[in-house]
Design an enzyme around this catalytic site. Structure first.
Site, short mmCIF file in Angstrom:
data_model
loop_
_atom_site.label_atom_id
_atom_site.label_comp_id
_atom_site.label_asym_id
_atom_site.label_seq_id
_atom_site.Cartn_x
_atom_site.Cartn_y
_atom_site.Cartn_z
N ARG A 257 34.32 39.57 55.88
CA ARG A 257 33.31 40.37 55.01
C ARG A 257 31.73 40.14 55.40
O ARG A 257 30.86 40.64 55.00
CB ARG A 257 33.59 40.06 53.54
CG ARG A 257 33.52 38.57 53.15
CD ARG A 257 34.04 38.33 51.86
NE ARG A 257 34.28 37.27 51.26
CZ ARG A 257 33.83 36.61 50.31
NH1 ARG A 257 32.94 37.12 49.44
NH2 ARG A 257 33.91 35.19 49.99
N SER B 81 30.22 40.15 46.48
CA SER B 81 31.64 39.71 47.22
C SER B 81 31.80 40.37 48.59
O SER B 81 32.19 39.85 49.41
CB SER B 81 32.83 39.96 46.44
OG SER B 81 32.39 39.30 45.10
N GLU C 95 34.66 53.22 40.61
CA GLU C 95 34.81 53.37 41.97
C GLU C 95 34.78 54.89 42.30
O GLU C 95 34.53 55.39 43.63
CB GLU C 95 36.03 52.80 42.54
CG GLU C 95 35.96 51.24 42.25
CD GLU C 95 36.13 50.81 40.92
OE1 GLU C 95 36.41 51.55 40.05
OE2 GLU C 95 35.62 49.54 40.49
N PHE D 98 40.48 47.76 44.57
CA PHE D 98 39.71 48.92 43.63
C PHE D 98 39.46 50.32 44.53
O PHE D 98 39.28 51.12 43.78
CB PHE D 98 38.53 48.11 43.14
CG PHE D 98 38.66 46.82 42.32
CD1 PHE D 98 39.90 46.70 41.53
CD2 PHE D 98 37.84 45.90 42.43
CE1 PHE D 98 40.29 45.76 40.64
CE2 PHE D 98 38.35 44.79 41.59
CZ PHE D 98 39.32 44.86 40.82
N HIS E 42 38.51 41.54 50.46
CA HIS E 42 39.45 40.71 49.69
C HIS E 42 40.86 41.48 49.85
O HIS E 42 41.64 41.32 48.93
CB HIS E 42 39.02 40.74 48.27
CG HIS E 42 37.59 39.86 48.08
ND1 HIS E 42 36.43 40.09 48.65
CD2 HIS E 42 37.47 38.47 47.21
CE1 HIS E 42 35.83 39.06 48.40
NE2 HIS E 42 36.18 38.46 47.47
N ASP F 20 43.46 34.75 42.96
CA ASP F 20 43.36 35.57 41.83
C ASP F 20 44.65 36.34 41.42
O ASP F 20 44.64 36.87 40.19
CB ASP F 20 42.45 36.69 42.07
CG ASP F 20 40.87 36.52 41.74
OD1 ASP F 20 40.52 35.51 41.24
OD2 ASP F 20 39.90 37.21 42.49
N ARG G 194 38.60 38.00 52.39
CA ARG G 194 37.81 37.21 51.56
C ARG G 194 37.62 35.60 52.23
O ARG G 194 36.29 35.41 52.20
CB ARG G 194 38.31 36.89 50.17
CG ARG G 194 37.72 35.69 49.34
CD ARG G 194 38.48 35.26 48.18
NE ARG G 194 37.71 34.50 47.29
CZ ARG G 194 37.71 33.09 47.45
NH1 ARG G 194 38.28 32.69 48.31
NH2 ARG G 194 36.79 32.44 46.68
#
Lengths: 311, 285
Positions: free
Chosen positions: A8, A34, A55, A80, A105, A113, A163
């Site tokens: 990322r 992020s 989104e 998402f 991620h 998570d 991530r």
């Protein structure tokens, strides 16, 4: 391998480097910190559009910008992006608008998570969209280079980043990183291991372990899942006669699915798919998740032996 | 062909002329749907007066250069109401009347739902509800980045605003003070299965849009003089997004289609077609 970095970060750096092209605009859905698009936001707020936690709107706002001559890069968590799948399908892919979507991620490697944040189906769903390029780079360098190439890419795209940090693989090998071309790491004749994303470094480690047992693997980083580098798959089949795919993604429809489809239609050969079995993840550290899901170095090596036994 | 920044029509405010265009378009709408024996006449007939007034008096577009980069954008978000759009595009010369015979026909420019890849003058490939406002927002932001005065207009149905993504776009447009984004809601009160009141109550649309920070104007969507005046008012708002809530009658102009949910997505039979042609003044009784 020299050092570790997160893919990322490569995405964020690429956006910043692309900023001199004033067609480039960046869209965020409250996860710029992020996905690392905030690197661009800080330098070029006038060309960064906050879409809030929305989104669906982000994807189509990007489509409107693309239809008006801009080159939009939109990002959020991989999971998402899936909420906006139909926007990607009907409003981006169908009219062929050059929107570049990045899902960070991705995969179970995302970790603690838990399952709600671990996209294991993103590569599969975007791969079904006509004309959409799908990528999952392995390291920060290749992510940066592939993202930069998107600015002149003729079609919309989806890129998954991760991530957590992974080994740097392509410092000094920048010329080999090209959209649509798998990167060959070794050319053993016993088994082909085709991997993407966080599993590329695991595949390389597996190849080392196999070499200690006298088994020589061809290892390929197939960062572009669509369009698949079919010529390279054919060459691996000719050389090795059997294949393993390795991905932090469902065994259904991702890299393993793409390779299986190619083999079925061209040169049938034994294929073992290392990936997330047909189940959801859970909370655990990245490396623990790979163990839970059967995505360790040992799992890849075992799959190589199974593939060879079926040859 | 650098013209003044408005109006396709020389006599842009000749109300009778606009009304005659709308009548001709209604005839074409019914012809298209009858010929195809499929399609969406109800929402096409409810929207057409608004579309004619918009293209005739407000939009800065070029029929002979439909992809002119600095044109105003128009997004028919209720993309199933395509017969209205196609009839309009033919009447204003973007496509030919011959093209109208290709509605829903293999290889035709008039795809079932409006499609920017197939039809000149169509700015967005719609057909899935709730998408157009976001796309229009992107077009409007692009105009701002370009330093252009061009605007983006988006036509939605009232049932369409049940889609949550509409409100993502509405919130974002206000947040970014996008004064060059204009929405029109064709409030005909009927959606696919039944009346909106039955399917999902819309409550006070004016209050809802206002609460999202939009400038709200209302109009009788079949009174041409009022529409022209309302569109000019909406067009002039430049500090925030603006919406025109137009009260319309689904199926307007064809008696048996008016306010009848059955003609949301159904074609008239031959007898009904003849009746419609009479009622629309195309043939003598």
């Amino acid at each position: 391998m020299s050092g570790m970095a997160a893919t990322r970060d490569g995405y964020g750096k690429a956006l910043l480097e692309l900023a001199e092209d004033d067609r480039v605009v960046v869209l965020e859905a409250d996860l710029g910190k992020s996905t690392k698009s905030q690197l661009f936001r800080k330098a070029h707020p006038e060309r960064t559009i906050s879409c809030g936690i929305g989104e669906q709107n982000m994807l189509l706002t990007a489509a409107g910008l693309a239809a008006s001559g801009y080159v939009p890069f939109a990002s959020t968590f991989a999971i998402f992006t899936e909420r906006a799948f139909e926007q990607m399908r009907n409003g981006v892919a169908r009219p062929g608008l050059r929107v570049h979507l990045c899902g960070s991620h991705g995969g179970t490697h995302t970790g603690t998570d838990g399952s709600s944040a671990q996209s294991i189906e993103d590569l599969a769903i975007y791969r079904t969209l006509p004309g959409v390029t799908v990528m999952h780079p392995a390291d920060e360098v290749s992510t940066r280079l592939l993202t930069k190439q998107l600015v002149d890419h003729p079609s919309p795209s989806y890129t998954r980043t991760a991530r957590n940090k992974t080994p740097l693989l392509y410092e000094g090998r920048e010329d080999e990183v090209i959209i649509g071309k798998g990167i060959v790491h070794s050319e053993g004749a016993d088994v082909g291991i085709v991997a993407c994303g966080v599993m590329v470094s695991k595949a390389l480690e597996a190849a080392e372990a196999l070499a200690n047992e006298g088994i020589h693997a061809t290892v390929v980083d197939m960062h572009t899942i669509k369009p698949l580098d079919g010529a390279l798959i054919d060459a691996i089949v000719e050389r090795c006669g059997c294949l393993v795919t390795a991905e932090d993604h469902s065994v259904i429809g991702g890299l393993g699915g793409a390779v299986a489809e190619h083999l079925a239609a061209n040169t049938p050969a034994p294929l073992e798919r290392v990936g997330v079995p047909d189940r959801f993840g859970e909370s655990a550290e990245a490396e623990e998740m790979l163990e839970i899901m059967g995505l360790t170095v040992q799992d890849v090596a075992n799959a190589a032996k199974r593939a060879m036994a079926r040859r | 062909m650098k013209g003044p920044p408005t109006a396709l029509l020389g006599m842009s405010h000749d109300i009778a002329m606009l009304e005659e265009r709308a009548r001709r378009c209604r005839v074409d709408i019914v012809r298209m749907v009858h010929r195809a024996q499929a399609g969406h006449p109800g929402g096409s007939l409810s929207e057409i007066d608004l579309l004619v007034a918009l293209y005739g008096t407000v939009l800065n577009v070029r029929p002979n250069e439909p992809s002119w980069p600095d044109r105003d954008r128009f997004v028919l978000s209720k993309g199933h109401a395509s017969p209205g759009m196609y009839a309009l595009l033919a009447d204003f010369g973007f496509i030919s009347h011959e093209d109208l015979t290709t509605y829903r026909v293999k290889g035709g420019v008039c795809q079932g739902h409006v499609d920017m890849k197939w039809c000149p003058g169509v700015d967005f490939s719609a057909g899935s509800l709730g998408m157009g406002l976001s796309f229009g927002l992107g077009c409007a932001l692009a105009a701002r980045l370009d330093g252009s005065q061009r605007k983006a207009w988006v036509m939605m149905g009232d049932g369409e605003v049940q889609e949550g993504s509409v409100w993502e776009a509405a919130m974002a447009a206000h947040h970014h003070s996008v004064g060059n984004l204009k929405a029109i809601v064709d409030v005909n009160g009927i959606q696919n299965d039944d009346f909106c009141e039955v399917q999902m109550q819309l409550n006070d649309l004016a209050a809802t849009w206002a609460s999202f920070g939009w400038s709200v104007t209302t109009v009788d969507g079949h009174n041409m003089a009022d529409i022209v005046e309302a569109l000019a008012k909406v067009d002039a708002v430049n500090d925030r997004p603006a919406v025109l809530l137009a009260s319309t009658v689904k199926g307007k102009g064809v008696s048996y289609m008016e306010n009848n949910p059955a003609f949301h997505g159904a074609a008239p039979n031959d007898d009904q077609f003849e009746t419609a042609m009479v009622e629309l003044g195309e043939v003598a009784a």
